[in-house]
Write an enzyme that holds these catalytic residues in place. Sequence first.
Site, PDB file in Angstrom:
ATOM      1  N   ASP A  18       0.696  -1.112   0.108  1.00  0.00           N
ATOM      2  CA  ASP A  18       0.153   0.096   0.037  1.00  0.00           C
ATOM      3  C   ASP A  18       1.014   1.121  -0.131  1.00  0.00           C
ATOM      4  O   ASP A  18       1.802   1.341   0.756  1.00  0.00           O
ATOM      5  CB  ASP A  18      -0.998  -0.062   1.196  1.00  0.00           C
ATOM      6  CG  ASP A  18      -1.898   0.901   1.146  1.00  0.00           C
ATOM      7  OD1 ASP A  18      -2.138   1.597   0.255  1.00  0.00           O
ATOM      8  OD2 ASP A  18      -2.490   1.201   2.204  1.00  0.00           O
ATOM      9  N   TYR A  23      -1.670  10.270  -2.736  1.00  0.00           N
ATOM     10  CA  TYR A  23      -1.707  11.392  -3.756  1.00  0.00           C
ATOM     11  C   TYR A  23      -0.705  12.649  -3.126  1.00  0.00           C
ATOM     12  O   TYR A  23      -0.175  13.263  -3.996  1.00  0.00           O
ATOM     13  CB  TYR A  23      -3.138  12.197  -3.619  1.00  0.00           C
ATOM     14  CG  TYR A  23      -4.028  11.382  -4.179  1.00  0.00           C
ATOM     15  CD1 TYR A  23      -3.962   9.996  -4.688  1.00  0.00           C
ATOM     16  CD2 TYR A  23      -5.533  11.869  -4.316  1.00  0.00           C
ATOM     17  CE1 TYR A  23      -4.938   9.436  -5.492  1.00  0.00           C
ATOM     18  CE2 TYR A  23      -6.655  10.872  -5.126  1.00  0.00           C
ATOM     19  CZ  TYR A  23      -6.223   9.686  -5.480  1.00  0.00           C
ATOM     20  OH  TYR A  23      -7.353   8.758  -6.037  1.00  0.00           O
ATOM     21  N   ARG A  60      -0.087  14.871   9.681  1.00  0.00           N
ATOM     22  CA  ARG A  60      -0.967  14.107  10.678  1.00  0.00           C
ATOM     23  C   ARG A  60      -0.321  14.534  11.875  1.00  0.00           C
ATOM     24  O   ARG A  60      -1.044  14.027  12.950  1.00  0.00           O
ATOM     25  CB  ARG A  60      -0.719  12.382  10.241  1.00  0.00           C
ATOM     26  CG  ARG A  60      -1.365  12.143   9.047  1.00  0.00           C
ATOM     27  CD  ARG A  60      -1.337  10.793   8.496  1.00  0.00           C
ATOM     28  NE  ARG A  60      -1.801  10.331   7.260  1.00  0.00           N
ATOM     29  CZ  ARG A  60      -1.882   9.287   6.571  1.00  0.00           C
ATOM     30  NH1 ARG A  60      -2.111   8.140   7.302  1.00  0.00           N
ATOM     31  NH2 ARG A  60      -2.045   9.280   5.353  1.00  0.00           N
ATOM     32  N   ASP A 120      -3.659   2.570  -5.625  1.00  0.00           N
ATOM     33  CA  ASP A 120      -2.525   2.432  -4.894  1.00  0.00           C
ATOM     34  C   ASP A 120      -2.189   1.246  -3.980  1.00  0.00           C
ATOM     35  O   ASP A 120      -1.497   1.358  -3.092  1.00  0.00           O
ATOM     36  CB  ASP A 120      -2.482   3.743  -3.893  1.00  0.00           C
ATOM     37  CG  ASP A 120      -2.925   3.719  -2.727  1.00  0.00           C
ATOM     38  OD1 ASP A 120      -4.383   3.115  -2.611  1.00  0.00           O
ATOM     39  OD2 ASP A 120      -2.663   4.223  -1.681  1.00  0.00           O
ATOM     40  N   GLU A 121      -2.957   0.086  -4.490  1.00  0.00           N
ATOM     41  CA  GLU A 121      -2.852  -0.949  -3.710  1.00  0.00           C
ATOM     42  C   GLU A 121      -2.492  -2.264  -4.364  1.00  0.00           C
ATOM     43  O   GLU A 121      -3.220  -2.361  -5.646  1.00  0.00           O
ATOM     44  CB  GLU A 121      -3.909  -1.351  -2.754  1.00  0.00           C
ATOM     45  CG  GLU A 121      -4.196  -0.567  -1.680  1.00  0.00           C
ATOM     46  CD  GLU A 121      -5.625  -1.279  -1.143  1.00  0.00           C
ATOM     47  OE1 GLU A 121      -5.750  -1.800  -0.006  1.00  0.00           O
ATOM     48  OE2 GLU A 121      -6.727  -0.631  -1.702  1.00  0.00           O
TER      49      GLU A 121
HETATM   50  N1  DCP Z   1      -8.519   8.757  -1.467  1.00  0.00           N
HETATM   51  C1  DCP Z   1      -9.497   9.806  -1.821  1.00  0.00           C
HETATM   52  N2  DCP Z   1     -10.754   9.992  -1.104  1.00  0.00           N
HETATM   53  C2  DCP Z   1     -10.558   9.099   0.093  1.00  0.00           C
HETATM   54  C3  DCP Z   1      -9.730   8.424   0.399  1.00  0.00           C
HETATM   55  C4  DCP Z   1      -8.539   8.156  -0.441  1.00  0.00           C
HETATM   56  O1  DCP Z   1      -9.447  10.312  -2.793  1.00  0.00           O
HETATM   57  N3  DCP Z   1     -11.595   9.366   0.736  1.00  0.00           N
HETATM   58  C5  DCP Z   1      -7.261   8.815  -2.366  1.00  0.00           C
HETATM   59  C6  DCP Z   1      -6.254   9.744  -1.817  1.00  0.00           C
HETATM   60  C7  DCP Z   1      -5.424   8.916  -1.136  1.00  0.00           C
HETATM   61  C8  DCP Z   1      -5.398   7.628  -1.907  1.00  0.00           C
HETATM   62  O2  DCP Z   1      -6.518   7.466  -2.496  1.00  0.00           O
HETATM   63  O3  DCP Z   1      -3.879   9.371  -1.311  1.00  0.00           O
HETATM   64  C9  DCP Z   1      -5.032   6.498  -1.296  1.00  0.00           C
HETATM   65  O4  DCP Z   1      -6.119   6.080  -0.290  1.00  0.00           O
HETATM   66  P1  DCP Z   1      -5.635   5.626   1.176  1.00  0.00           P
HETATM   67  O5  DCP Z   1      -6.893   5.365   1.986  1.00  0.00           O
HETATM   68  O6  DCP Z   1      -4.711   4.381   0.585  1.00  0.00           O
HETATM   69  O7  DCP Z   1      -4.756   6.585   1.995  1.00  0.00           O
HETATM   70  P2  DCP Z   1      -3.145   7.339   1.707  1.00  0.00           P
HETATM   71  O8  DCP Z   1      -2.551   6.624   0.640  1.00  0.00           O
HETATM   72  O9  DCP Z   1      -3.547   8.781   1.520  1.00  0.00           O
HETATM   73  O10 DCP Z   1      -2.828   7.066   3.368  1.00  0.00           O
HETATM   74  P3  DCP Z   1      -2.366   6.060   3.997  1.00  0.00           P
HETATM   75  O11 DCP Z   1      -0.726   6.147   4.004  1.00  0.00           O
HETATM   76  O12 DCP Z   1      -2.739   5.894   5.101  1.00  0.00           O
HETATM   77  O13 DCP Z   1      -2.540   4.671   3.097  1.00  0.00           O
END
Ligand code: DCP
Length: 682
Positions: A18, A23, A60, A120-121
């Site tokens: 992951d 973004y 964060r 992203d996974e």
């Molecule tokens: N995303 C989005 N709206 C959301 C959740 C996520 O547009 N409600 C997009 C932005 C994130 C990407 O998807 O960057 C990946 O989501 P993740 O839940 O994996 O969160 P992040 O990658 O941002 O953070 P983490 O490091 O906690 O996985």
Amino acid sequence: MPVARPESSDSRVIAHIDLDCFYVQVEQRKQPQLRGLPTAVVQYNEWKGGALIAVSYEARKFGVKRSMRGEEAKEVCPQIQLVQVPVAHCKADLSTYRNAGSEVVSVLSRKGRCERASIDEVYLDLTHVAETMLLETPPESLEEIDEEALKSHILGLRIEEGTDAIENVREWMCRSNAQHKDKLLACGILIVAELRRQVLKETEFTCSAGIAHNKMLAKLASGMNKPAQQTVVPFSSVKGLLGSLPIRKMKQLGGKLGVALQVDLGVNNVGDLLQFPEAKLQEHYGVNTGTWLWNIARGIDGEEVEGRLLPKSHGSGKSFPGPRALKTISSVQYWLNQLCEELNERLCSDLDQNKRIAHTLTLHVRAYKSSDTDSQKKFPSKSCPLRYGTAKIQEDAFNLFQAGFREYIGFYGVKTQGIQCNGWGITALSISASKIVPLPSGTCSIMKYFHGPSTSNSSKQLVDNSILEVSPLSPSGGERCSEVNSCEPKIEFLGEEERWNKDPLPVLGQEEEERSILKGQDPSCSSSKAQDGVIQETSLVIPTGVARFLEQNQSTQPRELAWNDSQVKSEHKEHKRKMKDKGTPSILKFFKSCNPSGPSESQEQVQTLQENGTTSSDSTSYPSGQRREAWSYRIDEIDPAVIDELPPEIQDELRAWMQPHKQPNVVNRGSIARYFSPIRKT
Ligand code: DCP
């Protein structure tokens, strides 16, 4: 939900990778000066600084959360850098992120079987790679162990006081008396550490990983230590991990089923399920779900990593929260047109780059009715066969909307309220294309068909004949749209989507604001049904020879296999009856002046329905499309060589057709019709 109880699945090596604050990382790569600073990516909307959709780990620490708006984030972290999501078609444009995700996939897919689970996974099945490593270069044989691997978190590993965690990990990885399955995991640790290093080197992105014997455990583990770390779940730690894991954190238990387990059985942690026999769980939740629950309580998950690097569907959506709810049909049509334009771009690029073609178009809508006793009623999701080309997609999407709208508003509502808003509003729209398959070999370019004129007759046929209702929610239903999917909630609210995994997606269904953009998921279209029994006018895929044949014969009269009027009429009647049973007769009857090609105020007038069910219209309405035409094929002139170019099932079908005395009504027209442009009987 997988129900089989897998055998020896505990000797697999599965990784879930992951990307961290994805973004944000993409934006930081674009603007390196942002690296290391508290940063967040915000939805393009300006209201209160826009909704945060990704938050860097630096931000964060200040308490900035994804649920905040830009202004709120500035309050808790004044130095935060807010970056806007790119915009196209008046909405978020995720192509940069999607492409960045693909870069990562191309690195990860070099080892083992790779499944892209969301933007992203990724899941990797590394079993064979780990087995080979164990045979050839087991960890204990290595002079030096990769430092990144040694930093892994091994669940359940007790770090003796005063000892170095890294040394404990090294010892665990190199135990010669370890069980075979743990030795495989130790190899997995090395492989994943190397892959993550490679991703960083080639893409500049950090990612976190979970390594376990199955997908479920790997996914749980990857989120446990972020960013840029990896976590391992030895089999001996599964009980401890699940024993304290809140039930709602488990994939597919974030919604109604999770609540039901809490209410019915008092289950709070996944481990609490262990006390219930399988039969009891089946009694409460059905055979499949009961078995699935029994399995997950024991950390058993037989789901395979699919070798898939491309999404299973494409979607484009937008929400219109609060005062921005759409209240006129023309505004709905405007936005549908935007979404369809974007969808078409993605379909074209999928076709161009991957030679894949989508077959089903699905519309999901979220709406409210304030003045209705039945205010909980959901706007029905609808699907139909997908015709390529922006104008056609727009037209079909609008027809789907109208069919759903009529059902949602109800006969009385349509008749009396018309299409001017009177107590209803549309708070989200989403259009998706699914059932994506490789283009059959021997198919000539279909690009020319994209630019053809929109065929309004056929679209009206679509309304009458091929719109199907799709299930808006998964079994667990009711939760946020992404939560019903196997790759867990990733979206606050969807604006756009690309679905990667195989579970059904109810695209709409959350209460939050527009937070567009989702990760992962698959459509809930009962798309296979959507193809059946449908006469589709457009030639979606035209094998070369067939195209030649059609060019030569477009204007000639059919001789054989013309579906005669009575056949057609009776089929049409039957189909209409079915559609009526489903409650989806053409709403065009009610919107005679609604021109799908462009909204105008004049469209927002209601038609009255006459007693006999026909449309009373003083203007355009629906002249010929309502009447079913007869379509025919000049079978006798088909070059047999052409048939060989068709997919096997179509070949059989066609050959059956060509048999003397065979009647056309025995043929499944839904499939064959896709391959031939019909000739209108004059
Ligand atoms: N995303 C989005 N709206 C959301 C959740 C996520 O547009 N409600 C997009 C932005 C994130 C990407 O998807 O960057 C990946 O989501 P993740 O839940 O994996 O969160 P992040 O990658 O941002 O953070 P983490 O490091 O906690 O996985």
